[in-house]
Design a protein around this motif. Structure first.
Motif, short mmCIF file in Angstrom:
data_model
loop_
_atom_site.label_atom_id
_atom_site.label_comp_id
_atom_site.label_asym_id
_atom_site.label_seq_id
_atom_site.Cartn_x
_atom_site.Cartn_y
_atom_site.Cartn_z
N TYR A 105 -2.12 -4.18 26.26
CA TYR A 105 -2.27 -4.31 27.71
C TYR A 105 -2.66 -2.98 28.35
CZ TYR A 105 -1.34 -4.84 32.63
OH TYR A 105 -1.49 -4.83 33.99
N THR A 106 -2.00 -1.91 27.95
CA THR A 106 -2.31 -0.58 28.48
C THR A 106 -3.74 -0.21 28.12
OG1 THR A 106 0.01 0.08 28.29
CG2 THR A 106 -1.62 1.86 28.47
N ARG A 152 5.24 8.32 31.22
CA ARG A 152 5.10 7.99 32.65
C ARG A 152 3.64 7.74 33.02
NH1 ARG A 152 5.52 5.60 36.78
NH2 ARG A 152 6.04 6.54 38.76
N TYR A 153 2.73 8.56 32.50
CA TYR A 153 1.31 8.42 32.83
C TYR A 153 0.73 7.11 32.28
CZ TYR A 153 0.49 13.07 34.79
OH TYR A 153 0.49 14.17 35.59
N LEU A 154 1.31 6.58 31.23
CA LEU A 154 0.83 5.33 30.65
C LEU A 154 1.64 4.12 31.10
CD1 LEU A 154 -0.02 6.46 27.01
CD2 LEU A 154 -1.49 6.42 29.04
N ASP A 155 2.60 4.36 31.97
CA ASP A 155 3.42 3.29 32.53
C ASP A 155 2.58 2.41 33.45
OD1 ASP A 155 5.34 2.76 35.19
OD2 ASP A 155 6.27 2.30 33.26
N ASP A 156 2.81 1.09 33.42
CA ASP A 156 2.05 0.16 34.25
C ASP A 156 2.11 0.53 35.72
OD1 ASP A 156 1.43 -1.31 31.99
OD2 ASP A 156 3.03 -2.78 32.31
N GLU A 157 3.25 0.93 36.20
CA GLU A 157 3.41 1.26 37.62
C GLU A 157 2.51 2.45 38.01
OE1 GLU A 157 6.87 2.84 40.68
OE2 GLU A 157 7.47 1.90 38.79
N PHE A 158 2.49 3.48 37.18
CA PHE A 158 1.66 4.65 37.48
C PHE A 158 0.18 4.28 37.39
CE2 PHE A 158 -0.47 8.70 36.44
CZ PHE A 158 -0.02 9.47 37.49
N LEU A 159 -0.21 3.55 36.36
CA LEU A 159 -1.61 3.13 36.23
C LEU A 159 -2.03 2.26 37.41
CD1 LEU A 159 -1.79 2.35 32.40
CD2 LEU A 159 -2.69 4.36 33.59
N ASP A 160 -1.17 1.34 37.81
CA ASP A 160 -1.48 0.50 38.98
C ASP A 160 -1.66 1.35 40.23
OD1 ASP A 160 -1.36 -1.85 37.48
OD2 ASP A 160 0.70 -2.33 38.10
#
Length: 181
Positions: free
Chosen positions: A14-15, A164-172
């Protein structure tokens, strides 16, 4: 850099798909919005907060550890300096849009007509998009390296930032704030 993540058995599909979609958006923004440079100079493409010695208003302040200067334009330098993927790396600071615009206005004021700044704000915002993706793809590559059990250098704070940089929230958040035309 992203291909390291794509070819890793540890990747999150997904990422991977999310970053690929974001890269496509960043390149589209770049193609649509980047206008010819009107002024070129030596700029820094690895500018981070740890690269300064700040001694206060009454003493000299220094930029140190300038590793990868290129001949480009101030908008590229400013885009890297203001990008959340730069400011957030060793701190918890992310400039909001009002802060970005205020800094750009102050920069324009400080230049005081010494060189042409036509389109600077628009080009800086374009560079912000591309720089965010450069930061994310770097983190994706470094994240893969941090999965290796025999890694010689391991920093828990760096590992936490990579996650953190690859976290869905940060990417969104990056996508919503920096990858819209």
């Amino acid at each position: 850099m992203f291909s390291v993540y794509v070819h890793s058995s540890d990747r999150n599909p997904y990422t991977q798909a999310h970053i690929r979609s974001m890269l496509n958006k960043a390149w589209q923004i770049q193609k649509q919005n980047l206008v010819p440079m009107s002024y070129r100079c030596c700029v820094n493409t690895e500018l981070n907060n740890g690269n300064f010695l700040i001694n206060g208003n009454t003493k000299t302040n220094y930029l140190i550890d300038w590793e990868k200067p290129v001949y480009s334009e101030p908008a590229q330098d400013l885009g890297h300096f203001l990008a959340p993927t730069t400011t957030f790396w060793k701190t918890d600071v992310i400039f909001d849009q009002a802060m970005v615009d205020a800094l750009l206005k102050e920069y324009i004021h400080a230049v005081n007509g010494r060189f042409c700044l036509d389109g600077l704000m628009e080009r800086t915002h374009t560079y912000l998009s591309v720089t965010c993706m450069r930061g994310i793809t770097y983190c994706a590559m470094a994240w893969v390296q941090y999965q290796q059990p025999d890694r010689l250098i391991y920093n828990p704070e760096t590992k936490e930032k990579l996650d953190r940089y690859l976290d869905d929230e940060f990417l969104d958040w990056i996508e919503a704030n920096y990858l819209t035309s």
